[in-house]
Enzyme design. Structure first.
Site, mmCIF file in Angstrom:
data_model
loop_
_atom_site.group_PDB
_atom_site.id
_atom_site.type_symbol
_atom_site.label_atom_id
_atom_site.label_comp_id
_atom_site.label_asym_id
_atom_site.label_seq_id
_atom_site.Cartn_x
_atom_site.Cartn_y
_atom_site.Cartn_z
ATOM 1 N N ASP A 13 0.813 -1.224 0.000
ATOM 2 C CA ASP A 13 0.000 0.000 0.000
ATOM 3 C C ASP A 13 0.846 1.273 0.000
ATOM 4 O OD1 ASP A 13 -2.253 -1.678 0.221
ATOM 5 O OD2 ASP A 13 -1.937 -1.791 2.380
ATOM 6 N N LYS A 16 2.352 2.073 -5.131
ATOM 7 C CA LYS A 16 3.098 1.569 -6.289
ATOM 8 C C LYS A 16 2.309 1.713 -7.584
ATOM 9 C CE LYS A 16 3.365 -2.429 -4.340
ATOM 10 N NZ LYS A 16 2.836 -2.095 -3.009
ATOM 11 N N GLY A 40 -4.170 -4.490 -4.255
ATOM 12 C CA GLY A 40 -5.154 -3.501 -4.686
ATOM 13 C C GLY A 40 -4.421 -2.231 -5.043
ATOM 14 N N HIS A 41 -4.447 -1.859 -6.283
ATOM 15 C CA HIS A 41 -3.793 -0.636 -6.730
ATOM 16 C C HIS A 41 -4.852 0.388 -7.087
ATOM 17 C CE1 HIS A 41 0.091 -2.834 -8.158
ATOM 18 N NE2 HIS A 41 0.017 -2.690 -6.855
ATOM 19 N N GLN A 216 2.268 -5.867 -3.059
ATOM 20 C CA GLN A 216 2.655 -5.930 -1.636
ATOM 21 C C GLN A 216 3.997 -5.198 -1.413
ATOM 22 O OE1 GLN A 216 1.838 -9.410 -2.997
ATOM 23 N NE2 GLN A 216 -0.244 -8.753 -2.743
HETATM 24 P P1 IMP Z 1 -2.441 -12.890 1.827
HETATM 25 O O1 IMP Z 1 -1.500 -12.327 0.810
HETATM 26 O O2 IMP Z 1 -3.890 -12.672 1.499
HETATM 27 O O3 IMP Z 1 -2.125 -14.313 2.169
HETATM 28 O O4 IMP Z 1 -2.222 -12.059 3.208
HETATM 29 C C1 IMP Z 1 -0.998 -12.151 3.954
HETATM 30 C C2 IMP Z 1 -0.646 -10.804 4.560
HETATM 31 O O5 IMP Z 1 -0.297 -9.896 3.525
HETATM 32 C C3 IMP Z 1 -1.777 -10.118 5.324
HETATM 33 O O6 IMP Z 1 -1.220 -9.382 6.400
HETATM 34 C C4 IMP Z 1 -2.382 -9.173 4.305
HETATM 35 O O7 IMP Z 1 -3.039 -8.085 4.922
HETATM 36 C C5 IMP Z 1 -1.119 -8.733 3.601
HETATM 37 N N1 IMP Z 1 -1.348 -8.273 2.219
HETATM 38 C C6 IMP Z 1 -1.564 -9.029 1.123
HETATM 39 N N2 IMP Z 1 -1.696 -8.256 0.033
HETATM 40 C C7 IMP Z 1 -1.542 -6.999 0.433
HETATM 41 C C8 IMP Z 1 -1.541 -5.732 -0.249
HETATM 42 O O8 IMP Z 1 -1.691 -5.640 -1.468
HETATM 43 N N3 IMP Z 1 -1.337 -4.638 0.534
HETATM 44 C C9 IMP Z 1 -1.126 -4.722 1.867
HETATM 45 N N4 IMP Z 1 -1.103 -5.869 2.541
HETATM 46 C C10 IMP Z 1 -1.313 -7.004 1.839
#
Ligand code: IMP
Length: 425
Positions: A13, A16, A40-41, A216
């Site tokens: 977040d 990017k 999520g962009h 991420q």
């Molecule tokens: P997962 O990727 O859904 O397995 O989540 C694992 C961890 O990564 C959690 O803490 C999510 O909140 C975090 N996470 C996954 N994708 C994002 C993103 O795009 N932005 C921020 N945090 C993310």
């Protein structure tokens, strides 16, 4: 540089999508190399907010070729919904893995099994899809779009899931139902699926500019993040060659996108987390709610131990600082420069999450500024205190700042130094 990686240097977040969208004016190809629709962009173009979860951020520029590389995990239904609204120049790797309904179910179930130790995942099935890839039972896009092969593979996988994983004698998942439900998506996606390693190497040989867009952030990396509170792929620049099928030495550099403060969604340690009131002010000003899940983001001061960790593990060449405008109005701005762990000074991220949750951050305090930055268009126009803030980040991290941004619109992203060689906007 001609082939540049955009890396999130914190917990995701960082903005990017906005930086990728801005730099895509110099790029011929934009590549997403890992993750799935957990990302999520948000990109704002002419006042209109557009959220992307799977498609690369180059899709709003019709001249750009967009690639979803082999390192991704793709939910065909989610992609179908995003594609519906756009005509895009898209190339999907035949080696990318497919996220299926039971992956989402396993994700939810594993989170509730963990109870208080839950990770706080997005529940999109990302971890289970990567787990199946590692267990060598996953289904890839090349197979997904081939009806005969998909039918065979899904029957076998459903058998494994029903018997071995869910240990449930009832027919929990029905392969025929899945085959029927996914048929329209097979047809929709088939024309885009190919060997994108061949495609990318051809473009490199033709001298094209390529932007690799990480999802991420480095602290969510499966290897270099705050394990186990991480995602299941690697958002680092080091992941690009493996996740796209190009040689490591073809990457020219990496731009680390850094929010002017810190946010995190989900569980896990965050040393610079602010108290509730202070966090509330920043959260409302910065609209710090998840693009994918709508969850409240946790808020902290900028932590430069984190950014140096990202610099080392991704070989960053420069930084882009986003959301600088959000800090206006604070009399003092704090920045973490090192930690103390059990009385000892350290300047790195400890291996164990328990140790990271116990570190005491060592702060420096900088003077804030009151001016609204949203109309600033050059570095020179910034108030002195904001200039000092950026200069301090650059000095402590040891990297030049190429870009800063003062709002969500394209014209609020300000390029101080060029990242890409060649083509002018
Ligand atoms: P997962 O990727 O859904 O397995 O989540 C694992 C961890 O990564 C959690 O803490 C999510 O909140 C975090 N996470 C996954 N994708 C994002 C993103 O795009 N932005 C921020 N945090 C993310």
């Amino acid at each position: 540089m001609k082939r540049v990686v955009i890396v999130g240097t914190q917990w995701g977040d960082e903005g990017k999508g906005k930086i990728t969208d801005y730099l895509s004016r110099y790029a011929d190809v934009v590549v997403r190399y890992q993750g799935g629709n957990n990302a999520g962009h948000t990109v704002v173009i002419d006042g209109e907010r557009r959220a992307l979860h799977l498609l690369p951020s180059g899709v709003f520029n019709p001249a750009i070729e967009n690639v979803m590389a082999n390192g991704m995990v793709i939910d065909p239904i989610a992609l179908g919904q995003e594609l519906d609204r756009k005509m895009v120049n898209l190339h999907i790797s035949d080696r990318a893995h497919v996220v299926l309904p039971f992956h989402r179910e396993e994700d939810t179930r594993s989170e509730s099994d963990k109870g208080t130790h839950k990770i706080g995942t997005t529940k999109k099935g990302i971890g289970p899809a990567y787990a199946d890839k590692a267990a060598r039972i996953g289904i890839r896009m090349g197979t997904f779009v081939d009806p005969v092969r998909f039918a065979k593979a899904i029957r076998e996988l459903v058998r494994i899931k029903n018997e071995a994983i869910f240990q449930d004698r009832r027919k929990r998942h029905d392969a025929d139902e899945i085959i029927r439900a996914y048929k329209p998506y097979q047809e929709l996606l088939r024309p885009y699926v190919k060997d994108t390693s061949i495609f990318l190497n051809d473009r490199i040989e033709a001298g094209k500019n390529i932007l690799f867009e990480g999802a991420q952030g480095v602290l969510l990396c499966l290897d270099h993040g705050t394990y186990p509170y991480v995602t299941s792929s690697s958002p680092t620049a080091a992941s690009v060659p493996l996740s796209t099928g190009i040689a490591p030495w073809l990457i020219d550099g990496a731009l680390g996108v850094t929010k002017a403060y810190t946010t995190r969604v989900g569980e896990g340690p965050m040393p610079s987390e602010m108290d509730r009131e202070q966090a509330h002010v920043i959260r409302e000003r910065g609209h710090e709610y998840g693009t994918t899940t709508g969850r409240k983001r946790r808020i902290g001061w900028l932590d430069l131990v984190v950014i140096r960790h990202a610099k080392r593990t991704s070989g960053l060449s420069a930084l882009a600082i986003t959301l600088l405008d959000v800090l206006s109005g604070l009399s003092v701005i704090k920045v973490v420069v090192s930690y103390r762990l059990q009385g000892k000074a350290i300047d790195f991220i400890p291996e164990h999450a328990d140790d990271l949750s116990q570190v005491e951050p060592v702060y420096i305090e900088l003077k804030g500024w009151d001016e609204d930055l949203s109309k600033i268009r050059t570095f020179e126009e910034l108030p002195d205190a904001a200039k000092t803030y950026l200069d301090t980040i650059s000095q402590v991290v040891g990297l030049p700042i190429h870009i800063f941004s003062v709002g969500p619109e394209r014209h609020q992203t300000i390029e101080i130094l060029k990242t890409f060689e060649g083509r002018k906007p």
